[in-house]
Design an enzyme around this catalytic site. Structure first.
Site, PDB file in Angstrom:
ATOM      1  N   SER A  28       9.538   4.896  -7.562  1.00  0.00           N
ATOM      2  CA  SER A  28       8.145   4.611  -7.195  1.00  0.00           C
ATOM      3  C   SER A  28       7.236   5.699  -7.741  1.00  0.00           C
ATOM      4  O   SER A  28       7.673   6.823  -8.005  1.00  0.00           O
ATOM      5  CB  SER A  28       8.000   4.580  -5.678  1.00  0.00           C
ATOM      6  OG  SER A  28       8.181   5.887  -5.152  1.00  0.00           O
ATOM      7  N   ASP A  29       5.947   5.363  -7.902  1.00  0.00           N
ATOM      8  CA  ASP A  29       4.962   6.420  -8.114  1.00  0.00           C
ATOM      9  C   ASP A  29       4.805   7.167  -6.786  1.00  0.00           C
ATOM     10  O   ASP A  29       5.237   6.683  -5.723  1.00  0.00           O
ATOM     11  CB  ASP A  29       3.630   5.845  -8.605  1.00  0.00           C
ATOM     12  CG  ASP A  29       2.772   6.923  -9.286  1.00  0.00           C
ATOM     13  OD1 ASP A  29       3.059   8.131  -9.116  1.00  0.00           O
ATOM     14  OD2 ASP A  29       1.800   6.559  -9.982  1.00  0.00           O
ATOM     15  N   TRP A  30       4.186   8.316  -6.855  1.00  0.00           N
ATOM     16  CA  TRP A  30       4.097   9.230  -5.713  1.00  0.00           C
ATOM     17  C   TRP A  30       3.089   8.686  -4.684  1.00  0.00           C
ATOM     18  O   TRP A  30       1.876   8.852  -4.845  1.00  0.00           O
ATOM     19  CB  TRP A  30       3.671  10.604  -6.209  1.00  0.00           C
ATOM     20  CG  TRP A  30       4.754  11.503  -6.743  1.00  0.00           C
ATOM     21  CD1 TRP A  30       4.861  12.842  -6.485  1.00  0.00           C
ATOM     22  CD2 TRP A  30       5.869  11.203  -7.599  1.00  0.00           C
ATOM     23  NE1 TRP A  30       5.964  13.367  -7.120  1.00  0.00           N
ATOM     24  CE2 TRP A  30       6.606  12.395  -7.799  1.00  0.00           C
ATOM     25  CE3 TRP A  30       6.346  10.030  -8.198  1.00  0.00           C
ATOM     26  CZ2 TRP A  30       7.758  12.453  -8.582  1.00  0.00           C
ATOM     27  CZ3 TRP A  30       7.502  10.093  -8.981  1.00  0.00           C
ATOM     28  CH2 TRP A  30       8.186  11.291  -9.156  1.00  0.00           C
ATOM     29  N   GLY A  31       3.596   8.012  -3.691  1.00  0.00           N
ATOM     30  CA  GLY A  31       2.711   7.416  -2.696  1.00  0.00           C
ATOM     31  C   GLY A  31       2.518   5.927  -2.908  1.00  0.00           C
ATOM     32  O   GLY A  31       1.550   5.347  -2.408  1.00  0.00           O
TER      33      GLY A  31
END
Ligand code: BGC
Length: 739
Positions: A276-279
């Protein structure tokens, strides 16, 4: 014997890991396939260990969330995932990103590393070999900085010239972006560092990136943004794909079954892992079942979704154990495939050959800068052409600009200008200490070169009037999280117009993340788009201006004349409160960039593919053949001017039969270096998908029967010859299963 030595070296490498292995386990046998090795490890792992491998930590402090960096993470890095030392599986040490080794903000000392020019500049070189060597260079700095994952490989298509991250990406065309980023990925991974293409998918603006839904018809997505990813993945075999913040047709990208399970892992047969991307994670079972394999830096999510919640979901049967195995298998398979076990990383900054790396960054800056205009051949500036030169603006006495956000590389020698821009992310504004002014002065010792900071227009105008030639540096800082206006900031348009009125022999050097409007264009004689030119940007700009090297960049994006002509004159969501979800209806579909202009029969300010140099080229002898369904274009390009130079000879294809998003598509190119009167024969094979449309009913690429135009030329608006070829109807075969 060889195998024995190999085990010995692996075990020595693992020796520092806690609990080094007593016997050589079968999964450390590099002669076995990554698939086999992953299966062998899987058999040994406990459920806790499996859950460990799919859960990521931030690699830096995050005071807003009271998060203190994990001691085992590399200082001030983007991410960290624990390994399984008892089995010899190393942690993942993750760094940003595409231009070089970055450092997160909340860090006492920045890691000082080499920066390539922006991704858009590398794309503007149209030189896949250079994308590869740039990738290998930053990959080796990542390795010597102790990282085995580089979060590099950004290729969101430029649908929106105001996108604050355009500088990280590779332009508006799926083929160009796919090839260039695929090559960068190959380069990085040649150093046994995993690259991750991102942000999957349709994360094409920063405005509302956490809440926007990029809404687009499936066939149009397949023929545009998704095709760019597909091509980059096929070419580069990236170890990971990073799913994006935004939603796509309503569902978050990191829990989007269609995007992850059906397209990426299903139709494209992608066998590596999705991080995932961060957040970007919003659920446990929904995300895991939709195809997310690893939650990155969980502290960025509103709460952790993998880790303990994943264990609960497993216990309750909301996520199957088979699915967890699949998540882990994908990660392990990548690690083995990229040699992470056999080539362990450690922090060895002393081993970095900064001089050699700066030279690579410099050649990328030189090949990526685009000469947009050159009236009366004002450029190159030869020693005798001017006795006095005024250099104005943009801290050209100190350095060159870079783009902000997670990809920020901090320069060796420190920032050239301190205290600029936001204190917090995505700031500060960083100038690399490589001054174009100094680089010009060293080369033009007999010329009086005066510098003016451009703050006071009146005195800048006076200096311009008193000088033979003006080199005016104009800039626009852009950064992650912020979209920009297409207008140059800080009243620079006014400065340029006033200076040019005083002295039309004005050369504007642009340091921008992407396209900007140029209301003063008719008043200046020359414009060089230098983008964010990286570590050696000053040298590169001076060499281009003085003709030590001929400009050979070509635009990877269209430059608009006005915002009104864009598919979205107003940025979707710009007027809404920050967290309010909204939809960005991509009604232009696959007609991105030049395809939009062509389909509307409009002319941009500067078209895709445009770029001048210090000579001219003629195209002759176009021949087109179709053998076993492969269309090939062959033609000759000749240097018909007096100077040596490089041409980017392009092939476009068109089909009048309907169903296409636009009258033509880029189908291939060759960059050739020609001496005066030199010529080269160019052969381009066309990927059949570029002659097809995506058919939902056939669930595949369909070529319609009929006549196709094969066009050759220098830009989307400069077609030199056209030929036709007739194709039979067919559905293209499915791609082979990925490695
Ligand atoms: C960015 C990613 C980056 C990650 C880690 C995110 O905000 O969108 O591109 O890799 O942070 O720093």
């Amino acid at each position: 014997m060889v195998a024995g030595l190999f085990f010995l070296s692996v075990l020595t490498a693992l020796g520092s890991m806690q609990g080094a292995l007593a016997d050589t386990p079968a999964w450390l046998d590099a002669a076995k396939s990554p698939e086999e090795r992953a299966a062998l490890v899987l058999r040994e792992l406990t459920e806790d260990e499996k859950v460990t491998l799919v859960f990521g930590y931030f690699g830096s402090n995050y005071t807003a969330k009271s998060f203190a960096q994990m001691p085992e993470a590399r200082v001030g890095s983007a991410g960290y995932v624990r390994g399984v030392p008892r089995l010899g599986i190393p942690p993942l040490w993750e760094t940003d990103a595409g231009l070089g080794v970055a450092t997160q903000r909340e860090t006492p000392t920045y890691r000082e590393r080499t920066s390539l020019p922006s991704g858009l500049a590398v794309a503007a070189s149209w030189n896949p070999g250079l994308a590869y060597s740039g990738g290998a260079m930053i990959g080796s700095e990542a390795r010597d900085s102790g990282f085995n994952v580089m979060l590099a490989g950004g290729l969101n298509l430029m649908r929106e010239p105001r996108n604050g991250r355009s500088f990280e990406y590779a332009g508006e065309d799926p083929l160009l972006a796919g090839v260039m980023v695929g090559e960068q990925v190959r380069g990085i991974q040649s150093r046994h560092v995993i690259a991750t293409v991102k942000h999957f998918a349709l994360n094409d603006q920063e405005t509302g990136r956490m809440v926007v839904s990029s809404d687009i018809a499936e066939d149009q997505a397949r023929m545009s943004d998704l095709l760019a990813f597909q091509l980059a993945i096929e070419r580069g075999d990236p170890g990971a794909v990073m799913c994006a913040y935004n939603r796509v047709n309503g569902a978050y990208a990191c829990e989007n079954d269609w995007l992850l399970n059906r397209v990426l892992k299903g139709d494209w047969r992608y066998r590596r892992w999705v991080m995932s991307d961060w957040g970007a994670v919003h659920s446990t079972a929904r995300a895991a079942n939709a195809g997310l394999d690893q939650e990155s830096a969980a502290v960025f999510d509103d709460r952790p979704y993998f880790g303990a919640p994943l264990k609960t979901a497993l216990a309750q049967g909301d996520v199957s154990r088979a699915r967890l195995d699949e998540m882990v298998r994908r990660i392990l398979r990548s690690m083995f495939a990229q040699g992470l076990v056999e080539h362990p990383v450690a922090e060895h900054p002393a081993a970095i050959d900064f001089a050699a790396h700066a030279a690579i960054a410099q050649s990328a800056a030189e090949e990526g800068a685009v000469l947009l205009k050159n009236n009366g051949n004002l450029l190159p500036l030869t020693a005798g052409a001017a006795r006095t030169i005024a250099v104005i603006g943009s801290y050209a006495d100190a350095g060159v600009l870079s783009g902000g956000g997670s990809s920020q590389v901090f320069p060796r020698g420190g920032m050239a200008v301190k205290g600029l821009g936001p204190q917090k992310f995505p700031g500060p504004i960083v100038y690399f200490p490589d001054s174009p002014l100094d680089a010009m002065r060293v080369r033009l010792r007999r010329v009086r070169i005066m510098y003016h900071d451009g703050e006071d227009v009146e005195s800048a105008v006076k200096l311009a009037r008193d000088s033979d030639v003006v080199v005016l540096f104009a800039h626009q800082w852009s950064a992650e999280t912020l979209d920009v206006s297409a207008t140059l900031p800080d009243a620079q348009d006014r400065l340029i117009a006033a200076v040019a009125r005083a002295n039309p022999r004005t050369i504007v050097v642009l340091e921008t993340g992407g396209p900007v409007l140029m209301p003063w264009l008719n008043e200046v004689d020359a414009v060089l788009e230098a983008w964010y030119p990286g570590t050696r940007g000053g040298e590169a700009i001076a060499r281009l201006l003085l003709g030590e090297v001929a400009p050979s960049g070509r635009l990877p994006v269209s430059f608009p004349r006005t915002l009104e002509e864009l598919p979205h004159p107003a940025l979707p969501g710009a007027q809404l409160p920050q967290k309010q979800p909204f939809s960005a209806p991509y009604t232009e579909g696959a007609a991105v960039g030049y395809k939009w202009y062509d389909s509307r029969q409009r002319q941009p300010l500067f078209p895709f593919g445009h770029g001048l140099t210090y000579t001219r080229f003629a195209y002759t002898g176009l021949k087109v053949a179709s053998n076993d369904g492969t269309v090939t274009a062959t033609f000759d390009v000749k240097n018909v001017g007096a100077a040596a130079g490089k041409e980017v000879a392009k092939v476009y294809v068109g089909h009048a039969g309907g169903g296409w998003e636009a009258p033509k598509r880029l189908a291939g190119w060759r960059k050739i270096d020609l001496k005066p009167a030199g010529s080269a024969r160019v052969t381009v094979n066309v990927d059949p998908r570029l002659l097809a449309t995506w058919s939902g009913t056939a669930h595949g690429w369909r070529i319609a029967a009929g006549s196709y135009q094969i066009m050759i030329g220098a830009s989307a608006q400069d077609i030199r010859a056209t030929a036709s070829v007739t194709l039979q109807a067919r559905i293209l075969p499915e791609p082979p299963v990925g490695p």
